[in-house]
Scaffold this motif. Structure first.
Motif, mmCIF file in Angstrom:
data_model
loop_
_atom_site.group_PDB
_atom_site.id
_atom_site.type_symbol
_atom_site.label_atom_id
_atom_site.label_comp_id
_atom_site.label_asym_id
_atom_site.label_seq_id
_atom_site.Cartn_x
_atom_site.Cartn_y
_atom_site.Cartn_z
ATOM 1 N N LYS A 58 0.852 -1.181 0.000
ATOM 2 C CA LYS A 58 0.000 0.000 0.000
ATOM 3 C C LYS A 58 0.892 1.237 0.000
ATOM 4 C CE LYS A 58 -2.255 -1.071 3.735
ATOM 5 N NZ LYS A 58 -3.228 -1.116 4.836
ATOM 6 N N LEU A 59 0.703 2.089 -0.999
ATOM 7 C CA LEU A 59 1.414 3.358 -1.081
ATOM 8 C C LEU A 59 0.473 4.448 -0.565
ATOM 9 C CD1 LEU A 59 2.950 2.953 -4.652
ATOM 10 C CD2 LEU A 59 3.940 2.315 -2.450
ATOM 11 N N THR A 60 0.881 5.126 0.488
ATOM 12 C CA THR A 60 0.021 6.101 1.147
ATOM 13 C C THR A 60 -0.225 7.319 0.258
ATOM 14 O OG1 THR A 60 0.877 5.400 3.295
ATOM 15 C CG2 THR A 60 -0.254 7.528 3.208
ATOM 16 N N VAL A 61 -1.495 7.635 0.060
ATOM 17 C CA VAL A 61 -1.899 8.821 -0.692
ATOM 18 C C VAL A 61 -2.409 9.876 0.293
ATOM 19 C CG1 VAL A 61 -3.491 9.722 -2.428
ATOM 20 C CG2 VAL A 61 -2.487 7.447 -2.716
ATOM 21 N N LEU A 62 -3.340 9.493 1.155
ATOM 22 C CA LEU A 62 -3.858 10.360 2.208
ATOM 23 C C LEU A 62 -3.696 9.635 3.539
ATOM 24 C CD1 LEU A 62 -7.283 11.397 0.601
ATOM 25 C CD2 LEU A 62 -5.163 12.711 0.587
ATOM 26 N N GLU A 63 -3.324 10.392 4.563
ATOM 27 C CA GLU A 63 -3.123 9.753 5.857
ATOM 28 C C GLU A 63 -3.757 10.600 6.948
ATOM 29 O OE1 GLU A 63 0.520 7.380 7.892
ATOM 30 O OE2 GLU A 63 0.990 9.317 7.017
ATOM 31 N N ARG A 64 -4.783 10.041 7.601
ATOM 32 C CA ARG A 64 -5.454 10.665 8.731
ATOM 33 C C ARG A 64 -5.861 12.111 8.446
ATOM 34 N NH1 ARG A 64 -7.411 6.834 11.010
ATOM 35 N NH2 ARG A 64 -7.674 7.950 12.938
ATOM 36 N N MET A 65 -6.458 12.329 7.277
ATOM 37 C CA MET A 65 -6.902 13.674 6.899
ATOM 38 C C MET A 65 -8.379 13.828 7.222
ATOM 39 S SD MET A 65 -4.963 14.702 3.408
ATOM 40 C CE MET A 65 -5.728 16.296 3.499
ATOM 41 N N ASN A 66 -8.759 15.037 7.571
ATOM 42 C CA ASN A 66 -10.159 15.340 7.785
ATOM 43 C C ASN A 66 -10.878 15.221 6.439
ATOM 44 O OD1 ASN A 66 -12.678 16.728 8.169
ATOM 45 N ND2 ASN A 66 -11.785 17.555 10.056
ATOM 46 N N VAL A 67 -12.005 14.543 6.445
ATOM 47 C CA VAL A 67 -12.745 14.287 5.203
ATOM 48 C C VAL A 67 -13.121 15.593 4.504
ATOM 49 C CG1 VAL A 67 -14.850 13.287 4.235
ATOM 50 C CG2 VAL A 67 -13.628 12.091 6.038
ATOM 51 N N ARG A 68 -13.464 16.609 5.265
ATOM 52 C CA ARG A 68 -13.879 17.886 4.676
ATOM 53 C C ARG A 68 -12.726 18.625 4.006
ATOM 54 N NH1 ARG A 68 -18.978 20.205 6.958
ATOM 55 N NH2 ARG A 68 -19.851 18.535 8.215
#
Length: 182
Positions: A58-68
């Protein structure tokens, strides 16, 4: 007359990263994404398959970001497994740095010269454009486009018959121009 050459990707490059299962160092981007939401936080990964054993990384694109804070069109593209997004993310230096990966562009591009009518001219003025950030040696491009050997191109550079505003040794991934006098 100025000739336009284009370096065009033919497929996605291989991802250079060590496999934890078989110690291979090449992965193929599957073009699929995994998206996981936990309350208001979202994670997204690009899935890549080991070329030797098929293990998934798995290559991280988004990590623990607020959905909004994530653009809705990006979320739609992630959910739709958009192949164009895969190519964009592999080109993104932030994604490559975060995942500690490099790209192997061997056999993943070709040079479009627009025909061979320029080969018999005394002076050739060429503009080389890259459709994607593909690191290629200019000597290799010139040799391939003009039907010469790389040694012959090197000789023309030292004799001053092949000139450019950029350094022709090493690798380039940006547009450049050159002039060849025969």
């Amino acid at each position: 007359m100025l000739k336009n050459w284009v370096v065009v990707p033919t497929c996605l490059p291989l991802v250079l990263r060590r496999c934890h299962a078989c110690a291979s160092e090449r992965f193929r981007a599957s073009g699929k994404f995994r998206v996981n939401a936990n309350h208001k936080l979202i994670d997204a990964w690009l899935l890549a398959l080991c070329t030797a054993c098929g293990e998934t990384a798995k290559l991280t694109v988004l990590e623990r970001m607020n959905v909004r804070s994530v653009r809705p069109e990006l979320l739609d593209r992630l959910h739709d497994n958009d192949p164009g997004l895969t190519a964009e993310l592999l080109q993104d230096p932030v994604v490559r740095r975060r995942n500690r990966i490099a790209l192997d562009w061997d056999n993943a591009w070709h040079l479009d010269t627009g025909g061979s009518d320029h080969l018999d001219r005394e002076v050739i003025d060429v503009s080389v454009r890259f459709a994607a950030r593909i690191p290629v040696r200019p000597v290799r491009l010139i040799a391939e486009g003009c039907g010469l050997s790389r040694a012959e191109v090197e000789r023309l550079i030292t004799e001053g018959k092949l000139v450019s505003a950029v350094r022709l040794s090493g690798k380039l991934s940006g547009d450049f121009t050159f002039m060849l006098k025969r």
